[in-house]
Design an enzyme around this catalytic site. Structure first.
Site, mmCIF file in Angstrom:
data_model
loop_
_atom_site.group_PDB
_atom_site.id
_atom_site.type_symbol
_atom_site.label_atom_id
_atom_site.label_comp_id
_atom_site.label_asym_id
_atom_site.label_seq_id
_atom_site.Cartn_x
_atom_site.Cartn_y
_atom_site.Cartn_z
ATOM 1 N N CYS A 57 -13.511 21.909 0.037
ATOM 2 C CA CYS A 57 -13.241 23.350 -0.031
ATOM 3 C C CYS A 57 -13.801 24.106 1.160
ATOM 4 O O CYS A 57 -13.864 25.337 1.140
ATOM 5 C CB CYS A 57 -13.856 23.919 -1.318
ATOM 6 S SG CYS A 57 -15.664 23.899 -1.295
ATOM 7 N N GLU A 1297 -5.558 -3.974 -1.054
ATOM 8 C CA GLU A 1297 -6.680 -4.394 -1.892
ATOM 9 C C GLU A 1297 -7.501 -5.562 -1.348
ATOM 10 O O GLU A 1297 -8.729 -5.543 -1.431
ATOM 11 C CB GLU A 1297 -6.170 -4.734 -3.300
ATOM 12 C CG GLU A 1297 -5.688 -3.533 -4.061
ATOM 13 C CD GLU A 1297 -5.077 -3.896 -5.403
ATOM 14 O OE1 GLU A 1297 -5.608 -3.476 -6.434
ATOM 15 O OE2 GLU A 1297 -4.060 -4.619 -5.401
#
EC number: 1.2.3.7
Length: 1370
Positions: A57, A1297
């Site tokens: 933010c 992965e």
């Protein structure tokens, strides 16, 4: 701002990205982030943690000083900043830096070009953090940099984003993007990017970077706002509750008025950063902004010291203290101020320090026992504080201030006074007195943004003796804090003992034993013994260089561990104020082989949408504007693991204001289903009986998200556990009660070989050894979110951040009791998933759909981080018992395993875990392998898939077995690994059809090549020498292989060519940040270019991949398992082949008529000739080739601090086989990002629960994912481009992965370092050094590492030293 004379604000005037905003009616508890997201069109500032701990933010705040006629710019956390506090200020968000309309800023372009954005959720905040650093560097008087660069240094550029979290990239490309702006950057250090190619000159490289010039400078503070500040004089407003007194007298009057008495709730405000830690939900009646009271904001210097106002920010205090080091004061005093400043720079992060005040930190420590660094550091230098209480003002010591009862609401801390320490007034040249000062704060992260386990600050006046090589302590002050005590303390008993003493080993030992009685954590403190040992270690570190130990130990060689401490001239180092600042990424290398064969496939193109992600224009679910009459939801979850729910009440008694409805299982028109897999369903809400702590009980629907969250938090659930069986909370309890999930036979793996025979052939055996593994939280930056909008004819449109829209679609239809064609689920992009947005996202979307269906209004939710962590489930914990047989040369002949997997209240994907685990476990040739794996049903939150589910646990199990065998045989671990690597024949035995052809087995060549490229043998010898010569630091190195099996799944695709020749593509795969859209675009361009028209060379720019829509493209399946990108590419290629086949006859006809044919002409003619230019297909992989093996290896080197247990990751080298990469830049990002996420699992992340199974790690304060300062300092990755394989998608292999498993190399290297520390400890104790078998738990956090290195290592060393001294003297 100081020109304003105001008591209460009547209106707010401020700017956002140059736009003027004026508000006259504001709830003073409204944060800046709330306003930005709800009251402006700017969505780049994101809500992720809501506590200032992640940086998503971050915005730039600019303030104008009318007196100095200067603009001050700094980054702030908008989720904590109150809107009323930005009155008269200007806010710049990522959109304000640049955007698609006005052009992108070079920061945004470089982030995209350096491949520094994956999911993109964190990228706007990162860009603003860097921009803030550049803006402030430009204000310095440093020399003008080379064109296109800034005045930033490399170190500043790296630290600019130290407080920002990213879960995708692994940070390396982000650091490169930041460093590219630094004036002193070495261009050779900058990594893989789209701006230049390998071998180009540095001058050419510089010219190709998007230029940072004055032309792209941004007006952060518009002129109109300057004029308004000068003319605006707001007046008091009786109905308004935000006050900004501009004098101490006004503040006094305000505190004495009736308005703040009579039980009125009042809040003092400076930066409001304390609300990130103490998350009060209550609404205050009065807010008093203290920033404009001159006495609270002043900085005053005199001969006695520096006085700093309580409202001065920590960042400003750091600047002031650093300024003092340039003044003409005693060297010791300069050093002290610099070290205080350096310590303060590790508090929180830059964008928090820019707002957080000195006074706010101290008052939190005094009132609420906040574990403050400030109080400890200031306590050690005899800081005084000024306090105003009622009518009186007094100056007291900080120690007295902390010891008083908590300040009441009418008392205010005014300032602090840090004294100068000038020894010239108290000593003469003959006494030769020196001032020593140092501070300490071991924490999960070196650069801060993490609370310390303990902090300490020591000041001493010492007098060295020239004749006897001894030192006398004339004065000392020892302060400790944050170790599980109410507030920081002075260790006065120890101080009194030391003063007047000549330092020796015996004196040090006695002082340490005395300190053990002083630093005692309170009951319930985590790692209490560890925290106490830290205090001892730091006192030893501070004083030992001054004692006779430094002389005695030089002659006390014993078993190779008695060499001298690496002492420098202690007083010179202290007086020059040198501190070893933790450096970040020192260097990185990426080796990539490019291929033009399938152009543009194989090109390292930048990620699709990366630039709009950097500008904040990329739309995530929570960025979609709320429809009219939209409501917001929040979950009420169970705090009990197994209980009846008799009812739910709210504190006032009825539904709170703004709350519309409370929805439970009773409101479901269809089935009570929240999620589903092939193994079964999980209910949306508990019915009469909750099955686990954290289970959803109900859904509160309110006018705003804040109201919904508050209401859910305030809800009181009436539980009843009478006549219920005890809950099953452990795998042992599950075994006792035979509580298991059935694993389908086709998923249960087969044993390999004859274990009995293998055990009989063994020379040695280890029987029934145990391992326990915990969980890990996804920590996607975007929490779970959804928006449901009712449509005509009983239909429902749901926007969801999910990895499997198809299954969500089915669940919603079942829950609402409607046909599936009444439901549409739309997913554009996901702000990080890692498996957590698969099954666990379904109930979030379903709850919104249910509420919207019932209320006939749109309903959305953005799950707060605490609730998300409690409901997420995460990675599967497990208990493993193994027996292994092996030869004397280290060759393993048999491995037998019993594995208990802690699943949860529902099956989720847990039955697939045995299959996944064995696939990864079989990376070594165990000779014979048998196992008994049980999936335990418990009363815990259901565990779900998390990146490499089962595989990451298995790779650890495999390495633990190898390490145990090596330790038993006293062999080098690397030799044991090597002898147990597969031959091709054993690979086929263990993996059967998945092994592929012999040439595909590249692990042996990777293994050998990595040893050369990483200089493994040389470094092993260097480490041996290092460990021999360093007593309190030990290094370890480890080389680890992986063999990882993946499987392709059926995946749909759809390609449509529009009239102008542009192409729109839909695929079943979801863009999670893994570059799926980018690869699909490249594949589309390649496959359509086979038509061989003019203009198809740049076809990739004509392709757009659009959002997933479950009614437009069905059978989307799961985006998981690392293969969805390649499967989606193949689906698109099949579509394109059909389109090329349809277009070919027309193209040939046009060539006969016109000669060369342009792409646009061909497509226009196709429209005129009614050629079908849209097609879809379902790619179904051949059964014989749908599974294949991935190979890689890593070498990692670490250094362990034996006094603190902190582990520094010095270097990692990875070689990974990507086949023929579809996009090397994307795959490189996946490799690095997966590896760093693996570091989190193995070394950092503790996903802890209470005794009821309720998650207690509730946010960034308690859950620590890797940050920019916790990645390998040297990070080298080579992508091996192996041979062509017809049965795979253009010969490519998965990358999402498998590389995560390689992070176990860090853990193994740490174990190697600990092993050296334990040998040393045993030698000090006079015990057999070969007896050092131990198990290093996961995660290997500093407390865990320190315990294994010896919590009493300092005491043991001192005893050994004194004994050695006595032995030498006799």
């Amino acid at each position: 701002m100081r020109g304003q004379r105001q008591k209460g604000i009547q209106r707010l005037v401020f700017a956002v990205n140059g736009q003027r905003f004026e508000l006259s009616d504001v709830d003073p508890s409204t944060t800046l982030l709330e306003f930005l997201r709800l009251g402006t069109p700017f969505k780049s500032a994101k809500l992720s943690c809501g506590e200032g701990g992640c940086g998503a933010c971050v915005v730039l705040l600019s303030k104008y000083d009318t007196v100095k006629d200067q603009v001050e710019d700094f980054s702030i956390s908008s989720c904590l900043t109150l809107l009323c506090s930005v009155n008269g200020c200007s806010i710049t968000t990522a959109e304000g830096l640049g955007n698609s309309k006005v052009g992108f800023h070079p920061i945004q372009e470089r982030f995209a070009g350096f491949h520094a954005s994956q999911c993109g959720f964190c990228t706007p905040g990162l860009c603003v953090s860097l921009f803030s650093a550049i803006v402030n560097a430009e204000k310095t008087n440093r020399p003008e940099p080379f064109l296109g660069f800034s005045k930033l240094t490399v170190c500043e550029a790296e630290k600019a984003i130290a407080g920002n979290l990213c879960r995708c990239t692994g940070y390396r490309p982000i650091i490169d993007a930041c460093k590219s702006f630094a004036a002193d950057v070495d261009m050779e250090d900058l990594g893989f990017n789209t701006f230049w190619r390998k071998g180009e000159s540095n001058e050419l490289k510089k010219s190709r970077l998007p230029l940072l010039t004055h032309n792209n400078a941004i007006c952060m503070f518009p002129e109109f706002l300057k004029k308004e500040i000068k003319v605006t004089v707001p007046v008091a407003s009786e109905g308004y509750c935000w006050y900004s007194p501009v004098s101490l007298q006004q503040l006094k009057s305000l505190l004495q008025s009736n308005e703040v008495g009579n039980g009125t709730s009042m809040k003092f405000v400076v930066g409001n950063t304390g609300s990130g830690y103490y998350k009060q939900q209550e609404h205050h009646d009065k807010y008093i902004d203290l920033r404009y009271v001159p006495e609270l904001s002043m900085i005053r210097k005199d001969q006695m010291g520096i006085e700093i106002g309580a409202a001065v920010t920590i960042s400003r205090a750091v600047e002031v203290l650093k300024e003092e080091t340039k003044c003409e004061f005693h060297q010791g005093g300069k050093m002290m101020f610099k070290k205080i400043a350096d310590h303060l720079e590790k508090i929180a992060s830059g964008f928090i320090r820019n707002s957080a005040s000195i006074g706010g930190n101290l008052v939190m420590a005094q009132r609420k026992y906040f574990p403050s660094d400030l109080t400890t550091v200031l306590l050690a230098v005899d800081t005084m504080v000024d306090v105003m209480a009622a009518q009186r003002q007094e100056r007291i010591t900080l120690e007295e201030f902390l010891g008083r009862p908590p300040l009441d609401s009418r008392s205010v801390l005014l300032s602090i006074k840090i004294p100068y320490w000038d020894l010239s007034r108290n000593s003469s040249p003959e006494t030769n007195t020196e001032l020593l000062f140092d501070t300490y704060r071991p924490a999960p992260r070196p650069l801060g943004n993490a609370l310390p386990y303990l902090n300490a600050a020591f000041l001493a006046e010492v007098s060295p003796s020239k004749s006897s090589n001894t030192t006398m302590v004339k004065e000392c002050k020892l302060a400790f804090g944050a170790y599980g005590t109410k507030h920081s303390i002075r260790a006065r008993m120890v101080e009194k003992f030391l003063i007047g003493k000549v330092l020796s080993g015996g004196v040090l030992y006695d002082a340490i034993k005395l300190l053990e009685t002083v630093v005692i954590p309170e009951d319930g403190t985590s790692y209490s013994a560890y925290r106490s040992s830290l205090a001892i270690g730091f006192l030893f570190k501070f004083l030992s260089p001054l004692s006779d130990i430094s002389v005695e130990i030089s002659n006390g060689l014993l078993n190779g561990y008695g060499s001298t401490l690496l002492l420098k001239n202690y007083t010179i180092e202290q007086n020059n104020g040198r501190l070893t600042s933790p450096t970040l990424l020192s260097s990185a290398k990426q080796v990539v082989q490019l291929s033009q064969k399938y152009h543009p496939v194989g090109e390292p193109l930048k990620k699709s949408g990366a630039t709009i992600q950097a500008s904040g224009e990329a739309v995530f679910v929570d960025d979609i504007p709320s429809p009219r009459n939209c409501l917001h939801g929040a979950f009420i979850y169970s705090r009990k693991p197994l209980a009846r729910v008799n009812g739910i009440k709210f504190k006032p008694g009825s539904l709170p204001d703004g709350v519309t409805a409370l929805i439970s299982f009773k409101d479901i028109p269809g089935e009570n289903v929240g999620s589903m897999t092939i193994f079964g369903t999980e209910p949306l809400f508990a019915d009469e009986l909750t099955q686990c702590a954290g289970q959803r009980i109900a859904f509160v629907v309110a006018d705003t998200q804040k109201l919904a969250d508050v209401a859910a938090n305030d809800a009181l659930v009436d539980y009843d556990i009478e006549n219920l069986e005890p809950p099953i909370l452990s795998v042992e309890q599950a075994v006792e009660r035979s509580s298991f999930y059935e694993v389908p036979p086709f998923l249960y793996p087969k044993a390999v070989g004859d274990v009995s025979k293998g055990m009989a052939e063994a020379d040695h055996k280890i029987l029934s050894a145990e391992i326990k593994l915990g969980s890990q939280y996804y920590f996607y930056m975007e929490t779970q979110t959804a928006l449901a909008v009712p449509d005509e004819d009983n239909c429902m449109v749901v926007y969801s951040s999910i990895q499997c829209p198809e299954f969500c679609h089915v669940v919603i239809a079942k829950c609402l009791g409607v046909p599936e064609h009444n439901v549409r689920v739309i997913t554009r992009r996901v702000g990080g998933g890692f498996g957590g947005k698969s099954i666990k996202a379904m109930p979030v979307a379903t709850a919104c759909a249910l509420a919207a269906h019932k209320l006939g209004r749109p309903v959305r939710i953005y799950v707060n981080r605490k609730t998300d962590m409690i409901m997420a489930g995460g990675r599967h914990p497990m208990k493993i018992t193994y027996s292994v047989g092996f030869k004397s040369n280290g060759k393993i002949t048999a491995l037998q395993l019993e594995i208990l997997i802690k699943a949860g209240m529902s099956a989720d994907i847990s039955p697939v875990m045995p299959h996944n685990m064995l696939c990864a476990l079989k990376k070594y040739d165990w000779g014979a392998l048998s196992f008994d794996i049980k999936v335990c049903r418990t009363n815990l939150q259901s565990r779900s898939a998390m990146r490499a589910p089962g595989e990451v646990q298995s790779t650890f199990i495999a390495e633990a077995v190898i390490e145990h065998v090596a330790s038993t045989l006293s062999m080098e671990v690397d030799s044991v690994r090597h002898i147990n690597l597969h031959s091709y024949d054993s690979l086929r035995l263990f993996f059967e059809g998945g092994a592929g052809e012999p040439l595909e087995y590249t692990l042996p060549s990777i293994w050998d090549k990595l040893a050369l490229t990483s200089c493994l043998d040389h470094r092993i010898e260097m480490i041996k020498e290092f460990n021999k010569n360093n007593r309190w630091q030990k290094r370890g190195i480890s080389r680890v292989p992986i063999v990882h099996e993946v499987m392709q799944r059926p995946t749909p695709g759809k390609v449509s060519i529009l009239r102008d020749g542009s192409v729109v593509v839909e695929v079943g795969g979801i863009e999670l940040g893994q570059g799926l859209w980018t690869k699909v675009k490249q594949m589309t361009a390649y496959a359509l270019s086979l038509i061989q028209c003019d203009g198809t060379g740049d076809l990739v720019e004509k392709v757009r991949v659009i959002q997933s829509d479950t009614l437009s493209l069905i059978q989307g399946g799961f985006t998981a398992g690392s293969t969805t990108s390649e499967s989606s590419c193949e689906a698109v290629r099949l579509c394109c082949n059909i389109l090329v086949e349809r277009l070919t006859p027309l193209k040939e006809k046009l060539v006969e008529q016109m000669g060369a044919v342009k792409w646009e002409t061909l497509i226009l003619q196709a429209y005129l000739n009614a050629v079908d230019l849209s097609t879809n297909t379902l790619y179904v992989p051949e059964f014989s080739s749908m599974q294949y093996l991935n190979y890689g290896a890593a070498v990692s080197e670490v250094e362990v601090n034996l006094l603190t247990g902190e582990t520094t990751f010095l270097r990692t080298d990875i070689t990974y086989d990507c086949g023929q990469s579809l996009n090397p830049a994307v795959d490189l990002g996946q490799i690095e990002g997966a590896f760093v996420q693996g570091i989190g699992f193995f070394m950092l992340e503790e996903y802890s629960e209470n005794s009821d199974g309720l998650v207690v790690a509730e946010g960034t304060w308690t859950y620590k994912i890797p940050t920019v300062d916790t990645i390998p300092k040297q990070f080298n990755v080579e992508i091996l481009s192996s041979g062509h394989h017809e049965k795979r998608v253009l010969s490519s292999k998965a990358s999402g992965e498998p590389p995560l498993l390689l992070a176990v190399s860090i853990h193994c290297a740490t174990r190697a370092a600990i092993e050296e520390a334990r040998k040393q400890l045993l030698s000090w104790r006079g015990q057999d050094e070969s007896d050092s078998t131990f198990q290093l738990p996961v995660p290997a956090t500093p407390p865990v590492v320190k315990e294994l290195c010896g919590l009493d290592s300092v005491e043991t060393f001192l005893q050994w030293t004194m004994a050695t001294k006595c032995g030498n003297s006799t």
